[in-house]
Design a protein around this motif. Structure first.
Motif, PDB file in Angstrom:
ATOM      1  N   MET A   1      -2.859 -30.202  27.838  1.00 53.56           N
ATOM      2  CA  MET A   1      -3.813 -31.028  27.103  1.00 53.56           C
ATOM      3  C   MET A   1      -3.894 -32.429  27.710  1.00 53.56           C
ATOM      4  N   THR A   2      -5.023 -33.076  27.499  1.00 54.23           N
ATOM      5  CA  THR A   2      -5.184 -34.468  27.911  1.00 54.23           C
ATOM      6  C   THR A   2      -4.232 -35.355  27.109  1.00 54.23           C
ATOM      7  N   THR A   3      -3.580 -36.316  27.777  1.00 54.08           N
ATOM      8  CA  THR A   3      -2.697 -37.266  27.081  1.00 54.08           C
ATOM      9  C   THR A   3      -3.060 -38.676  27.515  1.00 54.08           C
ATOM     10  N   THR A   4      -4.227 -39.134  27.124  1.00 49.77           N
ATOM     11  CA  THR A   4      -4.707 -40.464  27.439  1.00 49.77           C
ATOM     12  C   THR A   4      -5.041 -41.179  26.131  1.00 49.77           C
ATOM     13  N   PRO A   5      -5.139 -42.512  26.139  1.00 47.38           N
ATOM     14  CA  PRO A   5      -5.449 -43.237  24.903  1.00 47.38           C
ATOM     15  C   PRO A   5      -6.746 -42.743  24.268  1.00 47.38           C
ATOM     16  N   ARG A   6      -6.697 -42.520  22.975  1.00 50.94           N
ATOM     17  CA  ARG A   6      -7.854 -41.986  22.257  1.00 50.94           C
ATOM     18  C   ARG A   6      -9.079 -42.883  22.400  1.00 50.94           C
ATOM     19  N   ALA A   7      -8.866 -44.179  22.449  1.00 48.46           N
ATOM     20  CA  ALA A   7      -9.982 -45.117  22.559  1.00 48.46           C
ATOM     21  C   ALA A   7     -10.757 -44.950  23.863  1.00 48.46           C
ATOM     22  N   SER A   8     -10.140 -44.315  24.850  1.00 56.98           N
ATOM     23  CA  SER A   8     -10.808 -44.157  26.146  1.00 56.98           C
ATOM     24  C   SER A   8     -11.603 -42.861  26.246  1.00 56.98           C
ATOM     25  N   TRP A   9     -11.511 -41.990  25.244  1.00 55.84           N
ATOM     26  CA  TRP A   9     -12.188 -40.706  25.320  1.00 55.84           C
ATOM     27  C   TRP A   9     -13.694 -40.898  25.163  1.00 55.84           C
ATOM     28  N   ARG A  10     -14.443 -40.250  26.030  1.00 54.81           N
ATOM     29  CA  ARG A  10     -15.899 -40.388  26.022  1.00 54.81           C
ATOM     30  C   ARG A  10     -16.512 -39.497  24.949  1.00 54.81           C
ATOM     31  N   ASN A  11     -17.409 -40.076  24.161  1.00 55.96           N
ATOM     32  CA  ASN A  11     -18.107 -39.307  23.133  1.00 55.96           C
ATOM     33  C   ASN A  11     -19.255 -38.529  23.753  1.00 55.96           C
ATOM     34  N   THR A  12     -19.335 -37.258  23.437  1.00 57.16           N
ATOM     35  CA  THR A  12     -20.452 -36.425  23.888  1.00 57.16           C
ATOM     36  C   THR A  12     -21.174 -35.866  22.668  1.00 57.16           C
ATOM     37  N   THR A  13     -20.550 -34.909  21.995  1.00 57.85           N
ATOM     38  CA  THR A  13     -21.186 -34.334  20.807  1.00 57.85           C
ATOM     39  C   THR A  13     -20.749 -35.019  19.516  1.00 57.85           C
ATOM     40  N   HIS A  14     -19.526 -35.583  19.500  1.00 57.88           N
ATOM     41  CA  HIS A  14     -18.988 -36.230  18.300  1.00 57.88           C
ATOM     42  C   HIS A  14     -18.184 -37.462  18.706  1.00 57.88           C
ATOM     43  N   ASP A  15     -17.971 -38.347  17.725  1.00 57.47           N
ATOM     44  CA  ASP A  15     -17.217 -39.575  17.961  1.00 57.47           C
ATOM     45  C   ASP A  15     -15.725 -39.306  17.752  1.00 57.47           C
ATOM     46  N   TRP A  16     -14.959 -39.394  18.832  1.00 61.69           N
ATOM     47  CA  TRP A  16     -13.532 -39.121  18.768  1.00 61.69           C
ATOM     48  C   TRP A  16     -12.765 -40.159  17.956  1.00 61.69           C
ATOM     49  N   ALA A  17     -13.379 -41.297  17.648  1.00 64.95           N
ATOM     50  CA  ALA A  17     -12.654 -42.384  16.988  1.00 64.95           C
ATOM     51  C   ALA A  17     -12.268 -42.065  15.551  1.00 64.95           C
ATOM     52  N   GLY A  18     -13.000 -41.161  14.892  1.00 70.00           N
ATOM     53  CA  GLY A  18     -12.719 -40.859  13.496  1.00 70.00           C
ATOM     54  C   GLY A  18     -12.535 -39.376  13.263  1.00 70.00           C
ATOM     55  N   THR A  19     -11.849 -39.029  12.172  1.00 68.51           N
ATOM     56  CA  THR A  19     -11.630 -37.621  11.852  1.00 68.51           C
ATOM     57  C   THR A  19     -12.483 -37.143  10.687  1.00 68.51           C
ATOM     58  N   VAL A  20     -12.918 -38.075   9.828  1.00 70.58           N
ATOM     59  CA  VAL A  20     -13.743 -37.699   8.683  1.00 70.58           C
ATOM     60  C   VAL A  20     -14.655 -38.867   8.310  1.00 70.58           C
ATOM     61  N   ASP A  21     -15.904 -38.545   7.996  1.00 69.50           N
ATOM     62  CA  ASP A  21     -16.888 -39.545   7.570  1.00 69.50           C
ATOM     63  C   ASP A  21     -17.312 -39.176   6.152  1.00 69.50           C
ATOM     64  N   LEU A  22     -16.654 -39.768   5.162  1.00 71.81           N
ATOM     65  CA  LEU A  22     -16.881 -39.389   3.770  1.00 71.81           C
ATOM     66  C   LEU A  22     -18.311 -39.670   3.324  1.00 71.81           C
ATOM     67  N   GLY A  23     -18.876 -40.783   3.775  1.00 68.98           N
ATOM     68  CA  GLY A  23     -20.247 -41.111   3.397  1.00 68.98           C
ATOM     69  C   GLY A  23     -21.243 -40.098   3.943  1.00 68.98           C
ATOM     70  N   HIS A  24     -21.026 -39.680   5.166  1.00 64.79           N
ATOM     71  CA  HIS A  24     -21.885 -38.670   5.798  1.00 64.79           C
ATOM     72  C   HIS A  24     -21.818 -37.357   5.031  1.00 64.79           C
ATOM     73  N   LEU A  25     -20.619 -36.911   4.688  1.00 62.85           N
ATOM     74  CA  LEU A  25     -20.460 -35.650   3.961  1.00 62.85           C
ATOM     75  C   LEU A  25     -21.093 -35.725   2.574  1.00 62.85           C
ATOM     76  N   GLU A  26     -20.918 -36.848   1.886  1.00 64.36           N
ATOM     77  CA  GLU A  26     -21.499 -37.005   0.560  1.00 64.36           C
ATOM     78  C   GLU A  26     -23.020 -36.991   0.616  1.00 64.36           C
ATOM     79  N   HIS A  27     -23.581 -37.611   1.638  1.00 62.94           N
ATOM     80  CA  HIS A  27     -25.041 -37.606   1.804  1.00 62.94           C
ATOM     81  C   HIS A  27     -25.564 -36.178   1.940  1.00 62.94           C
ATOM     82  N   ILE A  28     -24.878 -35.356   2.706  1.00 62.41           N
ATOM     83  CA  ILE A  28     -25.288 -33.958   2.864  1.00 62.41           C
ATOM     84  C   ILE A  28     -25.182 -33.221   1.535  1.00 62.41           C
ATOM     85  N   ARG A  29     -24.078 -33.409   0.835  1.00 66.69           N
ATOM     86  CA  ARG A  29     -23.862 -32.678  -0.423  1.00 66.69           C
ATOM     87  C   ARG A  29     -24.916 -33.031  -1.465  1.00 66.69           C
ATOM     88  N   ARG A  30     -25.420 -34.272  -1.417  1.00 69.78           N
ATOM     89  CA  ARG A  30     -26.433 -34.678  -2.384  1.00 69.78           C
ATOM     90  C   ARG A  30     -27.826 -34.144  -2.044  1.00 69.78           C
TER      91      ARG A  30
END
Length: 208
Positions: free
Chosen positions: A1-30
């Protein structure tokens, strides 16, 4: 597996900086009518689209849909599995495909249509509009499973024994409001998934 600082990972399909976006999920559920037009059928197509992506890029090419008696659906493919890396502290980090927005599609006015003619939004729609979802991931560098409830992680990554294969299985129970609208027919799913020429889809209907 890659073992480099998370902040350096390039975003392609998703943002590696976060694991959950509660506001985004709530918007979908509504807004289930907006993000799951056609109900469960649309959620199935959102999940199969990722298997089709893998097949189109030459990774795998087979997908199995299992329709369970409780209204849940399992989508299993033989692709590479969801990208999982080790951060600079040696902790495993999975690309946050379930609980954050797909940067390519979710807010994009030109998001491509799925075979039901509705816009593709990403796997966070499936997770947010499911009472529970279990994501089992097999890669050449390790295998794990994780459970979500209404899109929010309910467990961490739990290792599972390798079985010599790669790919993902997404097993989810659509929210009650979607299940009450009725489930998709096998003929309908077969017709719609045939729109992906690189993907061979097998449907196992275990409902009565």
């Amino acid at each position: 597996m890659t073992t480099t600082p998370r902040a350096s990972w390039r975003n392609t399909t998703h943002d590696w900086a976060g694991t959950v976006d509660l506001g985004h999920l709530e918007h979908i559920r509504r807004n289930p009518a907006v993000y799951a037009p056609g109900g469960t059928r649309h959620l199935v197509l959102e999940a199969v689209a990722y298997a089709a992506d893998e097949a189109a890029s030459g990774n795998g090419g087979h997908c199995r849909l299992t329709l369970h008696p409780d209204g849940s659906v399992a989508v299993a493919d033989d692709g590479r599995g969801t990208d999982t890396r080790l951060d600079e502290h040696g902790r495993p980090v999975k690309k946050p495909v379930m609980a954050t927005k797909d940067l390519r599609f979710f807010d994009h006015p030109a998001a491509p249509p799925l075979p039901d003619a509705h816009a593709r939004r990403g796997m966070s729609v499936v997770a947010a509009l499911s009472t529970w979802l279990v994501h089992t991931n097999r890669r050449r560098n390790g295998s794990w499973t994780q459970r979500y409830e209404l899109g929010v992680p309910a467990t961490g990554l739990r290792p599972v024994p390798d079985d010599g294969t790669t790919g993902t299985t997404v097993h989810f129970l659509p929210a009650r409001v979607l299940r009450e609208a009725g489930g998709p027919t096998t003929d309908d799913l077969a017709r719609l998934t045939a729109a992906w020429p690189h993907l061979c889809v097998q449907i196992d209907d275990r409902r009565t």
